[in-house]
Design an enzyme around this catalytic site. Structure first.
Site, PDB file in Angstrom:
ATOM      1  N   ILE A  12       0.847  -1.205   0.000  1.00 41.58           N
ATOM      2  CA  ILE A  12       0.000   0.000   0.000  1.00 41.58           C
ATOM      3  C   ILE A  12       0.879   1.250   0.000  1.00 41.58           C
ATOM      4  CG2 ILE A  12      -1.903   1.193   1.162  1.00 41.58           C
ATOM      5  CD1 ILE A  12      -2.617  -1.539   2.469  1.00 41.58           C
ATOM      6  N   LEU A  33      12.700  -2.857   4.889  1.00 42.30           N
ATOM      7  CA  LEU A  33      12.717  -3.871   3.823  1.00 42.30           C
ATOM      8  C   LEU A  33      12.554  -5.300   4.355  1.00 42.30           C
ATOM      9  CD1 LEU A  33      15.538  -2.421   1.474  1.00 42.30           C
ATOM     10  CD2 LEU A  33      13.083  -2.019   1.363  1.00 42.30           C
ATOM     11  N   SER A 124      -7.327  -1.034  10.333  1.00 49.98           N
ATOM     12  CA  SER A 124      -7.831  -2.172   9.566  1.00 49.98           C
ATOM     13  C   SER A 124      -9.264  -2.499   9.973  1.00 49.98           C
ATOM     14  CB  SER A 124      -6.909  -3.356   9.893  1.00 49.98           C
ATOM     15  OG  SER A 124      -7.557  -4.568   9.713  1.00 49.98           O
ATOM     16  N   ALA A 125     -10.009  -3.062   9.032  1.00 47.52           N
ATOM     17  CA  ALA A 125     -11.376  -3.498   9.344  1.00 47.52           C
ATOM     18  C   ALA A 125     -11.363  -4.605  10.389  1.00 47.52           C
ATOM     19  CB  ALA A 125     -12.052  -3.985   8.068  1.00 47.52           C
ATOM     20  N   TYR A 148      -2.740  -9.119  16.047  1.00 45.42           N
ATOM     21  CA  TYR A 148      -2.639  -8.097  14.994  1.00 45.42           C
ATOM     22  C   TYR A 148      -3.731  -7.033  15.173  1.00 45.42           C
ATOM     23  CZ  TYR A 148      -3.306  -5.848  10.462  1.00 45.42           C
ATOM     24  OH  TYR A 148      -3.486  -4.906   9.474  1.00 45.42           O
ATOM     25  N   LYS A 152      -3.716  -2.917  16.450  1.00 49.08           N
ATOM     26  CA  LYS A 152      -4.313  -1.770  15.745  1.00 49.08           C
ATOM     27  C   LYS A 152      -5.241  -0.993  16.692  1.00 49.08           C
ATOM     28  CE  LYS A 152      -2.592  -2.416  11.563  1.00 49.08           C
ATOM     29  NZ  LYS A 152      -1.560  -1.523  11.054  1.00 49.08           N
ATOM     30  N   TYR A 176      -8.853   0.139   6.699  1.00 54.66           N
ATOM     31  CA  TYR A 176      -8.948  -0.445   5.350  1.00 54.66           C
ATOM     32  C   TYR A 176      -9.752  -1.731   5.383  1.00 54.66           C
ATOM     33  CZ  TYR A 176      -4.352   1.958   5.159  1.00 54.66           C
ATOM     34  OH  TYR A 176      -3.306   2.824   5.275  1.00 54.66           O
ATOM     35  N   PHE A 177     -10.539  -1.938   4.337  1.00 52.39           N
ATOM     36  CA  PHE A 177     -11.177  -3.239   4.155  1.00 52.39           C
ATOM     37  C   PHE A 177     -10.187  -4.133   3.388  1.00 52.39           C
ATOM     38  CE2 PHE A 177     -15.172  -3.300   6.420  1.00 52.39           C
ATOM     39  CZ  PHE A 177     -15.032  -2.068   7.033  1.00 52.39           C
ATOM     40  N   ASN A 197      -1.030 -15.605   1.758  1.00 53.53           N
ATOM     41  CA  ASN A 197      -2.133 -15.887   2.694  1.00 53.53           C
ATOM     42  C   ASN A 197      -3.437 -15.336   2.154  1.00 53.53           C
ATOM     43  OD1 ASN A 197      -0.795 -17.023   4.966  1.00 53.53           O
ATOM     44  ND2 ASN A 197       0.099 -14.997   5.359  1.00 53.53           N
TER      45      ASN A 197
HETATM   46  P1  NAD Z   1       3.459  -4.512   3.537  1.00 51.04           P
HETATM   47  O1  NAD Z   1       4.036  -5.577   4.401  1.00 51.04           O
HETATM   48  O2  NAD Z   1       3.519  -4.679   2.072  1.00 51.04           O
HETATM   49  O3  NAD Z   1       4.104  -3.107   3.921  1.00 51.04           O
HETATM   50  C1  NAD Z   1       4.531  -2.802   5.228  1.00 51.04           C
HETATM   51  C2  NAD Z   1       5.960  -2.291   5.110  1.00 51.04           C
HETATM   52  O4  NAD Z   1       6.443  -1.929   6.405  1.00 51.04           O
HETATM   53  C3  NAD Z   1       6.930  -3.342   4.546  1.00 51.04           C
HETATM   54  O5  NAD Z   1       7.604  -2.759   3.453  1.00 51.04           O
HETATM   55  C4  NAD Z   1       7.889  -3.634   5.711  1.00 51.04           C
HETATM   56  O6  NAD Z   1       9.195  -3.914   5.253  1.00 51.04           O
HETATM   57  C5  NAD Z   1       7.811  -2.341   6.508  1.00 51.04           C
HETATM   58  N1  NAD Z   1       8.094  -2.456   7.944  1.00 51.04           N
HETATM   59  C6  NAD Z   1       7.535  -3.308   8.845  1.00 51.04           C
HETATM   60  N2  NAD Z   1       8.013  -3.060  10.074  1.00 51.04           N
HETATM   61  C7  NAD Z   1       8.877  -2.021   9.949  1.00 51.04           C
HETATM   62  C8  NAD Z   1       9.685  -1.290  10.872  1.00 51.04           C
HETATM   63  N3  NAD Z   1       9.709  -1.587  12.173  1.00 51.04           N
HETATM   64  N4  NAD Z   1      10.469  -0.288  10.404  1.00 51.04           N
HETATM   65  C9  NAD Z   1      10.471   0.031   9.094  1.00 51.04           C
HETATM   66  N5  NAD Z   1       9.724  -0.611   8.171  1.00 51.04           N
HETATM   67  C10 NAD Z   1       8.937  -1.635   8.597  1.00 51.04           C
HETATM   68  O7  NAD Z   1       1.946  -4.305   4.020  1.00 51.04           O
HETATM   69  P2  NAD Z   1       0.787  -3.455   3.342  1.00 51.04           P
HETATM   70  O8  NAD Z   1      -0.224  -4.412   2.832  1.00 51.04           O
HETATM   71  O9  NAD Z   1       1.346  -2.420   2.458  1.00 51.04           O
HETATM   72  O10 NAD Z   1       0.168  -2.791   4.648  1.00 51.04           O
HETATM   73  C11 NAD Z   1       0.518  -1.484   5.076  1.00 51.04           C
HETATM   74  C12 NAD Z   1      -0.215  -1.180   6.362  1.00 51.04           C
HETATM   75  O11 NAD Z   1      -1.613  -1.317   6.154  1.00 51.04           O
HETATM   76  C13 NAD Z   1       0.131  -2.106   7.516  1.00 51.04           C
HETATM   77  O12 NAD Z   1       0.206  -1.348   8.702  1.00 51.04           O
HETATM   78  C14 NAD Z   1      -1.044  -3.060   7.572  1.00 51.04           C
HETATM   79  O13 NAD Z   1      -1.272  -3.553   8.874  1.00 51.04           O
HETATM   80  C15 NAD Z   1      -2.183  -2.162   7.123  1.00 51.04           C
HETATM   81  N6  NAD Z   1      -3.294  -2.905   6.520  1.00 51.04           N
HETATM   82  C16 NAD Z   1      -3.070  -3.706   5.449  1.00 51.04           C
HETATM   83  C17 NAD Z   1      -4.124  -4.435   4.899  1.00 51.04           C
HETATM   84  C18 NAD Z   1      -3.902  -5.376   3.728  1.00 51.04           C
HETATM   85  O14 NAD Z   1      -4.760  -6.218   3.482  1.00 51.04           O
HETATM   86  N7  NAD Z   1      -2.815  -5.268   2.983  1.00 51.04           N
HETATM   87  C19 NAD Z   1      -5.421  -4.310   5.431  1.00 51.04           C
HETATM   88  C20 NAD Z   1      -5.615  -3.462   6.519  1.00 51.04           C
HETATM   89  C21 NAD Z   1      -4.541  -2.743   7.055  1.00 51.04           C
HETATM   90  N1  UDP Z   2      -9.739 -17.151   1.358  1.00 51.14           N
HETATM   91  C1  UDP Z   2      -9.837 -18.423   0.837  1.00 51.14           C
HETATM   92  N2  UDP Z   2      -8.693 -19.055   0.430  1.00 51.14           N
HETATM   93  C2  UDP Z   2      -7.458 -18.473   0.513  1.00 51.14           C
HETATM   94  C3  UDP Z   2      -7.378 -17.164   1.059  1.00 51.14           C
HETATM   95  C4  UDP Z   2      -8.541 -16.535   1.475  1.00 51.14           C
HETATM   96  O1  UDP Z   2     -10.922 -18.975   0.739  1.00 51.14           O
HETATM   97  O2  UDP Z   2      -6.453 -19.104   0.150  1.00 51.14           O
HETATM   98  C5  UDP Z   2     -10.975 -16.430   1.768  1.00 51.14           C
HETATM   99  C6  UDP Z   2     -11.037 -16.069   3.242  1.00 51.14           C
HETATM  100  O3  UDP Z   2     -11.605 -17.121   3.995  1.00 51.14           O
HETATM  101  C7  UDP Z   2     -11.916 -14.801   3.219  1.00 51.14           C
HETATM  102  C8  UDP Z   2     -11.571 -14.146   1.867  1.00 51.14           C
HETATM  103  O4  UDP Z   2     -11.000 -15.197   1.072  1.00 51.14           O
HETATM  104  O5  UDP Z   2     -13.292 -15.161   3.175  1.00 51.14           O
HETATM  105  C9  UDP Z   2     -10.558 -13.016   1.991  1.00 51.14           C
HETATM  106  O6  UDP Z   2      -9.422 -13.494   2.701  1.00 51.14           O
HETATM  107  P1  UDP Z   2      -8.079 -12.650   2.808  1.00 51.14           P
HETATM  108  O7  UDP Z   2      -7.094 -13.504   3.576  1.00 51.14           O
HETATM  109  O8  UDP Z   2      -7.663 -12.175   1.469  1.00 51.14           O
HETATM  110  O9  UDP Z   2      -8.482 -11.364   3.658  1.00 51.14           O
HETATM  111  P2  UDP Z   2      -9.118 -11.227   5.131  1.00 51.14           P
HETATM  112  O10 UDP Z   2     -10.505 -10.725   4.935  1.00 51.14           O
HETATM  113  O11 UDP Z   2      -9.047 -12.545   5.804  1.00 51.14           O
HETATM  114  O12 UDP Z   2      -8.237 -10.209   5.756  1.00 51.14           O
END
Ligand code: NAD
Ligand code: UDP
Length: 336
Positions: A12, A33, A124-125, A148, A152, A176-177, A197
């Site tokens: 993101i 990284l 996060s949602a 986790y 948050k 975020y969703f 995952n």
């Molecule tokens: P990502 O793992 O791709 O990015 C996170 C980055 O943070 C990585 O580049 C990692 O190297 C860096 N990082 C972690 N710990 C660190 C530290 N102590 N110092 C410096 N850098 C560090 O994850 P993302 O999907 O881009 O998510 C970004 C944020 O959004 C996270 O806080 C995550 O919890 C939140 N979020 C993500 C999702 C999703 O589905 N991707 C959903 C809801 C919330």
């Molecule tokens: N899911 C699945 N198989 C997979 C990964 C995810 O069936 O290999 C399903 C999971 O049960 C959920 C949806 O896909 O209903 C989204 O999962 P994801 O892990 O992407 O996001 P989450 O909502 O769990 O953060």
């Protein structure tokens, strides 16, 4: 305006850096990284023909952070850095709390020293746990069901306490969703380590033939087709939501809390169908037991974000799958 982005090379973070540059902001990028590659930032530089100052550091290292603040006049921070796997957080709570809470404390403490008051946080949602009502509004009680999501919630509470001082902070908490998809250029996207995952990276790797089949976690939920329903949002829509939020919070001291989603739910089977249509490939799947900790349905009430941020997600599921597939086919080995 100069923005420090933590976690800037992540999924993101890199998309948000691209949108910040696109909107004329100056970016200073930091990341350790541990879960990303510097190549993502190089691709953003290529996309916009620019140089983005990057510091490889752990944000818990305050003296390293201070050097960055000393060198650049940082006016705001967008904080993405953190560990994000629910399953891993159950196995490694010590590391998760230390990284997610410690990283946030360190950033806020250094910001305080440098009189920087504008801060946007990735929530996060998952803070809603198993919601009582759908669509999910921001004002319902929070309930984390794993380290986790609890990390948050704790950070959200900490930020609220930081705001409740006389220091005039401008804070944004964005929940975020399910972010999916990739930049239209095909240059940046999601590049998970090992076996993914999350659903979309897993499905993409099945479509390209890297993984044999998808395991659908649960076919007996109380949903129209029995599979889980989520609110998938294009990562570029999400990134643009950050810029809108930044523009709103910097106007006056406040804590803005907003869901970033589309407000629409799609089942796992909807995603499989959309991805098959986009890729022209069959996605073989087997329905297996529910994944521990998963809920049946989650989608956002986005009215608050629509109104307060003047923002609405514009991409539909088909476009999200198209962009994810473009990224996958152009970068079969991710950034390597
Ligand atoms: P990502 O793992 O791709 O990015 C996170 C980055 O943070 C990585 O580049 C990692 O190297 C860096 N990082 C972690 N710990 C660190 C530290 N102590 N110092 C410096 N850098 C560090 O994850 P993302 O999907 O881009 O998510 C970004 C944020 O959004 C996270 O806080 C995550 O919890 C939140 N979020 C993500 C999702 C999703 O589905 N991707 C959903 C809801 C919330
Ligand atoms: N899911 C699945 N198989 C997979 C990964 C995810 O069936 O290999 C399903 C999971 O049960 C959920 C949806 O896909 O209903 C989204 O999962 P994801 O892990 O992407 O996001 P989450 O909502 O769990 O953060």
């Amino acid at each position: 305006m100069k923005i420090l982005v933590s976690g800037a090379t992540g999924y993101i973070g890199s998309h948000t850096v691209a949108e910040l540059i696109n909107a004329g902001f100056k970016v200073v990028a930091v990341d350790n990284l541990t879960n990303s590659s510097l190549e993502s930032l190089k691709r953003v530089e290529k996309l916009f023909k620019c140089k983005i100052p990057f510091y490889r550091l752990d944000i818990r290292n305050k003296s390293a952070l201070k050097k960055v603040f000393d060198k650049h006049s940082i006016e705001a921070v967008i904080h993405f850095a953190g560990l994000k796997s629910v399953n891993e957080s159950i196995l490694k709570p010590v590391e998760y709390y230390n990284n997610n809470l410690g990283g946030t404390f360190s950033l806020i403490e250094v910001m305080k020293e440098f009189n920087c008051k504008i801060f946007l946080f990735s929530s996060s949602a998952s803070v809603y746990g198993n919601p009582q009502s759908i669509p999910i509004k921001e004002n319902v009680p929070l309930s984390g069901s794993n380290p986790y999501s609890r990390s948050k919630i704790m950070i959200e509470q900490y930020l609220q306490d930081v705001f409740n001082t006389s220091d005039n902070y401008c804070l944004g908490i964005l929940r975020y969703f399910n972010p999916i998809g990739a930049h239209k250029s095909g240059l940046i996207g999601e590049d998970p380590n090992d076996i993914p995952n999350n659903l979309i990276p897993f499905v993409s790797q099945v479509a390209i033939g890297k993984i044999k089949k998808l395991y659908i976690f649960g076919g007996d939920y109380e949903t129209p087709d029995g599979t889980g329903i989520r609110d998938y949002i294009h990562v570029v829509d999400l990134a643009i939501g950050h810029i809108k939020a930044l523009q709103v919070i910097m106007k006056k001291p406040q804590v803005l809390i907003a869901n970033l989603g589309t407000g629409k739910g799609h089942s796992v089977l909807d995603v499989v169908k959309a991805f098959e249509k986009t890729s022209g490939r069959k996605i073989p799947f087997t329905i297996v037991d529910r994944r521990q900790g998963d809920i049946a349905i989650s989608y956002a009430d986005c009215n608050h974000a629509n109104k307060v941020l003047n923002w609405k997600a514009k991409y539909k599921l088909d476009e999200m799958c198209e962009d994810a597939w473009r990224w996958q086919t152009l970068n079969p080995k991710g950034y390597n």
